[in-house]
Every structure is written in structure tokens, then in C-alpha cells.
Write an enzyme that holds these catalytic residues in place. Structure first.
Site, PDB file in Angstrom:
ATOM      1  N   GLU A   1      -9.073   1.898  -3.414  1.00 17.93           N
ATOM      2  CA  GLU A   1      -9.118   1.911  -1.998  1.00 17.93           C
ATOM      3  C   GLU A   1     -10.590   2.406  -1.420  1.00 17.93           C
ATOM      4  OE1 GLU A   1      -6.484   4.065   0.462  1.00 17.93           O
ATOM      5  OE2 GLU A   1      -6.832   2.855   2.203  1.00 17.93           O
TER       6      GLU A   1
ATOM      7  N   HIS B   1       0.856  -1.024  -0.021  1.00 12.29           N
ATOM      8  CA  HIS B   1      -0.075   0.130   0.136  1.00 12.29           C
ATOM      9  C   HIS B   1       0.734   1.298  -0.023  1.00 12.29           C
ATOM     10  CE1 HIS B   1      -4.106   1.651   0.538  1.00 12.29           C
ATOM     11  NE2 HIS B   1      -3.483   2.708   1.173  1.00 12.29           N
TER      12      HIS B   1
ATOM     13  N   ASP C   1       2.226   2.100   3.624  1.00  6.96           N
ATOM     14  CA  ASP C   1       1.081   3.133   3.714  1.00  6.96           C
ATOM     15  C   ASP C   1       2.088   4.742   3.768  1.00  6.96           C
ATOM     16  OD1 ASP C   1      -1.224   4.216   3.906  1.00  6.96           O
ATOM     17  OD2 ASP C   1      -1.648   4.003   5.953  1.00  6.96           O
TER      18      ASP C   1
ATOM     19  N   HIS D   1      -9.145  -1.285   7.023  1.00  7.52           N
ATOM     20  CA  HIS D   1     -10.204  -0.303   7.137  1.00  7.52           C
ATOM     21  C   HIS D   1     -11.530  -0.951   7.365  1.00  7.52           C
ATOM     22  CE1 HIS D   1      -8.141   3.235   6.111  1.00  7.52           C
ATOM     23  NE2 HIS D   1      -7.522   2.858   5.217  1.00  7.52           N
TER      24      HIS D   1
ATOM     25  N   HIS E   1      -2.642  -2.931   4.606  1.00 12.67           N
ATOM     26  CA  HIS E   1      -1.979  -2.108   5.717  1.00 12.67           C
ATOM     27  C   HIS E   1      -2.561  -1.691   6.987  1.00 12.67           C
ATOM     28  CE1 HIS E   1      -5.074  -0.020   3.435  1.00 12.67           C
ATOM     29  NE2 HIS E   1      -4.678   1.382   3.984  1.00 12.67           N
TER      30      HIS E   1
ATOM     31  N   ASP F   1       0.232   5.569  -1.178  1.00 14.53           N
ATOM     32  CA  ASP F   1      -0.425   6.615  -1.544  1.00 14.53           C
ATOM     33  C   ASP F   1       0.066   7.690  -2.404  1.00 14.53           C
ATOM     34  OD1 ASP F   1      -3.530   6.272  -0.991  1.00 14.53           O
ATOM     35  OD2 ASP F   1      -2.739   5.543   1.017  1.00 14.53           O
TER      36      ASP F   1
ATOM     37  N   HIS G   1     -13.387   2.158   2.966  1.00 13.77           N
ATOM     38  CA  HIS G   1     -12.615   3.056   3.526  1.00 13.77           C
ATOM     39  C   HIS G   1     -13.020   3.330   5.004  1.00 13.77           C
ATOM     40  CE1 HIS G   1      -9.848   6.607   4.158  1.00 13.77           C
ATOM     41  NE2 HIS G   1      -8.985   5.645   3.926  1.00 13.77           N
TER      42      HIS G   1
HETATM   43 ZN    ZN Z   1      -5.840   3.285   4.124  1.00  8.88          ZN
END
Ligand code: ZN
Ligand code: NAG
Ligand code: NAG
Ligand code: NAG
Ligand code: NAG
Length: 427
Positions: free
Chosen positions: A151, A52, A314, A224, A245, A54, A178
Site C-alpha cells: 500500500e 484489503h 478495510d 487512493h 478498497h 490492515d 497512498h
Molecule cells: Zn487504504
């Protein structure tokens, strides 16, 4: 006894002390160099597959996805750049196509398409990267393999057709929620968002989403997702699942982390917890060090075995990282710490790469065993949605005078009146 006197003389003692000190320093520096070198060697032969990252979110936030304005090799407004990925021995990266929960029931599908687009453009424009969609693709490439994770289940807008098309675009995992409930699954994110508050866990349509993900070969990601939803998914999934993650609940008790019984289910499912580095999840505080993070690896290994562990840093999705692990070039320091704690080479190769490849191959195998199954045509019941902007296709098709397969419903009197009046006006 002359020789004893000699040995005890200042000179001789100094020599002895000096000698011992030298041995001590030698061993010490030798062993830390040795661990560092061992970590480097392991990562060179087994480059990391990270679950993961971002960066794509930051590309939107800071640059409106204008790749032409930046150089991803050296960009320093983010924790990720291509040079740092190379230093960090990252061999494959799941780039997160993340969409804010606030876009649920609005334009989440478009926003997700734009994130998929920026990831695919990035992976095409830089020769260091290669877009792949299979376990074999990861194994074949000598570049950094790019993969896409969606995600947020809100991205598919409760449509299995949308799920399938995202798969065709190359997405290979979907995080079920999420920080908001979807119409069909519950989040661990509490009531931050007011969507679908009544959801307890996975609904019947949620079951159908899981079946379809198994059928097409989309990896199920439970990060999540609420613990009860995760339990239900683990009970029905035909394929291994991942937490892309997340960390261990026992060491930092927030629902975003994985509780012990689910760690045991993951072991049974042959799935994977890819450990998150965020200080807020690792230490439940703003600060942490490599040791705090390594504790999660030790803990999960003790309970579920090293074969249930991966890494999902992450980076660029959260702000706080342990001292020494500030960006994606620092992964080798974590590996060094695990070696210091007595982890075997074979266990570390699993954590870096082989465990994820095992899961991915298994998911592909479950897909290939179901090639005779037809795509699911199940739709979510309308009363489980709370849309204001969704076109009502039944009314639409009546107005066009087309017969449709969709169950007919009486047209509201007001609509009918407008329809008749407009006909009178036209003719
Ligand atoms: Zn996340
Ligand atoms: C970040 O990059 C910019 C431009 O590429 C450069 O001017 C700046 O010095 C860099 N900052 C740091 C902290 O390296
Ligand atoms: C991987 O490499 C093998 C051997 O060169 C090739 O046959 C195969 O098509 C490649 N697969 C992918 C997905 O790259
Ligand atoms: C989770 O499920 C269990 C068993 O069905 C139930 O007792 C519990 O209240 C649920 N927890 C939450 C937070 O909904
Ligand atoms: C890491 O942090 C923990 C908890 O704050 C502390 O007890 C420990 O001494 C630290 N370790 C190192 C190597 O700094």
C-alpha cells in the site's frame, strides 16, 4: 345461514386471525432464516476473497510486530482474528503491507520489508493460513489464503528493480499511491503531505511502472490514486486493474471514491471495484448501516454490472464501520442483505470470489504473454526526485576510481580538492 353466523362469531374470527397471523409469522421467520441460510451456503461454497485488510498495520502499531506475544486466533484488540475470519467465511485475504507516507524518501523500503516479513511469518506460524501467490494457489487451498498488497507506490522508492523484488517476495498488488504523491503519480489525498506537489497525474516514469507491473503480473490497484491518474492508467494498462478498497463517488462524493466514468471504464477494462466498508467512504458520515453499504453494491451493479464488483472491507485500516458489520465475522450479513434485495446467487458468487479470480487470471495471462520482454532498465530522471539521503553513486564511483556504465559527470571542485588532499595525506 347458520354457518355464516358461526364464522362471524368471536371464536371463529379469533381462529381465523390466529391462523392468518401464524401464516404471516411462518413466512416471515421462514424467509429471514432462509436468507441467512442461503448466505451461509453461498459463502461456504464460495468463500470470500477480500481485497484489503490492515491487520499488519495494527500488529506494528500495537505490538511492534512481535507475533510471539499474541495469539492471532483470539486477539481482540483488532477487528480481525483467525476465528472471526472463519466465522466470516473468508477464504482469501489480501494483507496490506502499508507504509506511512511520512517514510517517503526515507526508509519506506525497509519498513515495507518488515511488513512483508510479519505477514509471511504470520501465514507460516498458523496452520489455518497458507501463503499463496497465484490464482491457482487461492483455488487449491482449503485454508485461508494469504496474499500481500503493497500500500503505497512510495514503497518502491522509484525503482523498478525494487518493484520486481517485492513481486519475488510474493506481493501481488501495488496501490499506486497512498495519501501522498509519489515522484511519478498523483494521490486523491489532497495536500495533506507536501511531497512532489507539482505532479498532475502519471509521469513518463509512471507509465513505465504500469508497463512493468503488466509485464511481471503485479495487479494495479487504483484506490487512493487521483481520478485523473486512474483515467490515464486505465487508458494504458494491458491488464484489468482493481480498486482494492473504494466505494462509489455518486453516493459519497469524495475523491477517494470511484466516479461514474471510471466505473464505466472499469467495466470495459474487465477490472474490479472491491467495495470499502468504512462509514466515512460509504456514507460520508461517522455512522452508517448495512443498507447504506448495500446501496453502493446496487449502484455499481446498475452502472457497471455485478461482474465489476468485489469486497475490500478495510478492516483495521479505518475506525468507523456500519452497524452490524463491526468485524470480519460479519460479512454474511451483507450477503444476506444483497439476497434480500433480489441479487441472484450467480451474481453473489461473482462478488465473493469469481470476479477477483477472473481479474487475477487475466493479469497472469498478460504476464505470460510477455515472457519475451526483458525487464525494464529505465530509471527515473534524477531531477524528478528530491532526495537528501540518497547516495550519489557517480561521485562514489569516481572516488573509488572505478569506471562505470553510469554517465560521467565532472566532479565538483570541492570534492576534487578533498580527494587530492586525502591522497597526499595517505601517501
Ligand atoms: Zn487504504
Ligand atoms: C480480550 O482478550 C483478553 C485476553 O485474551 C481477555 O482477558 C479479555 O476479557 C478479552 N476482552 C473481550 C472484550 O473479550
Ligand atoms: C494446484 O493443484 C494442482 C493439482 O493438485 C497442482 O498440480 C498445482 O501445482 C497446484 N498449484 C498451486 C499453485 O498450488
Ligand atoms: C483532470 O484532467 C482534465 C482533462 O485533462 C482537466 O481538465 C482537469 O483539470 C484535471 N483535474 C485535476 C483535478 O487535475
Ligand atoms: C439505514 O440508514 C439510513 C440512512 O441513515 C436510514 O434511512 C435507514 O432507515 C436505515 N436502515 C435501517 C434498516 O436501519
Amino acid at each position: 345461514m347458520e354457518w355464516i353466523k358461526h364464522i362471524l362469531s368471536q371464536n371463529a374470527l379469533w381462529t381465523l386471525k390466529h391462523f392468518l397471523l401464524c401464516i404471516f409469522l411462518q413466512i416471515n421467520s421462514c424467509s429471514s432464516d432462509d436468507l441467512s441460510q442461503r448466505a451461509q451456503n453461498l459463502m461456504e461454497s464460495h468463500p470470500l476473497i477480500d481485497g484489503h485488510n490492515d491487520l499488519a498495520l495494527q500488529l506494528r502499531r500495537i505490538y511492534k510486530n512481535r507475533l510471539s506475544e499474541i495469539n492471532l486466533r483470539t486477539i481482540n484488540t483488532t477487528r480481525t482474528n483467525l476465528n472471526k475470519l472463519k466465522t466470516g467465511h473468508v477464504g482469501a485475504q489480501f494483507w496490506s503491507a502499508y507504509v506511512l507516507c511520512s517514510a517517503q524518501d526515507k526508509d519506506a523500503v525497509r519498513l515495507a520489508l518488515e511488513q512483508v516479513d510479519v505477514i509471511k511469518r504470520m501465514c507460516k506460524e498458523y496452520e489455518e493460513l497458507e501463503f499463496v501467490t497465484s490464482s491457482q494457489g487461492i483455488e487449491n487451498t482449503t485454508k485461508i489464503a494469504c496474499l500481500i498488497g503493497l500500500e503505497g507506490g512510495h514503497i518502491i522508492d522509484s525503482s523498478l528493480a525494487a518493484l520486481r523484488m517485492f513481486y519475488e517476495l510474493g506481493a501481488r498488488y501495488m496501490t499506486l499511491t497512498h495519501m501522498c504523491n509519489t515522484p511519478w503519480a498523483k494521490t486523491s489525498g489532497g495536500s495533506l503531505h507536501k511531497f512532489y506537489q507539482g505532479r498532475k497525474s502519471l509521469t513518463d516514469f509512471g507509465n513505465e511502472v504500469i508497463k512493468e507491473m503488466n509485464r511481471i503480473g503485479m495487479i494495479i490497484d487504483l484506490s487512493h490514486t487521483s481520478s485523473n491518474t486512474s483515467r490515464e492508467v486505465l487508458a494504458i494498462s494491458k491488464a484489468p486493474v482493481i480498486f482494492s478498497h473504494s466505494a462509489a463517488f455518486a453516493l459519497c462524493g469524495i475523491e477517494r471514491n470511484v466516479p461514474d466514468d471510471i466505473l464505466l471504464s472499469i467495466k470495459k477494462n474487465r477490472g474490479l471495484v472491491m467495495v470499502n466498508f468504512h462509514t466515512g467512504f460509504v456514507a460520508c458520515r461517522k455512522t452508517a448501516n448495512i443498507s447504506t453499504l448495500a446501496d453502493h453494491f446496487d449502484y455499481i451493479k446498475k452502472l457497471a454490472g455485478s461482474e465489476s464488483i468485489g469486497i475490500g472491507g478495510d478492516y483495521d485500516g479505518v475506525t468507523g464501520f456500519p452497524e452490524g458489520l463491526e468485524d470480519v465475522s460479519k460479512y454474511p450479513l451483507l450477503i444476506q442483505e444483497l439476497l434480500r434485495r433480489g441479487w441472484q446467487d450467480q451474481e453473489i458468487k461473482g462478488v465473493l470470489r469469481e470476479n477477483f479470480l477472473r481479474v487475477f487470471r487475466h493479469v497472469e495471462r498478460v504476464r505470460d504473454e510477455q515472457l519475451n520482454l526483458r525487464p525494464s532498465e529505465i530509471e527515473i530522471p534524477e531531477d524528478e526526485l528530491s532526495y537528501s539521503c540518497r547516495l550519489d553513486l557517480r561521485t562514489f564511483q569516481h572516488l573509488r576510481g572505478k569506471s562505470s556504465g553510469i554517465q560521467e559527470r565532472s566532479i565538483p571542485a570541492f570534492t576534487l580538492a578533498i580527494y587530492i588532499l586525502s591522497c597526499i595525506y595517505v601517501f
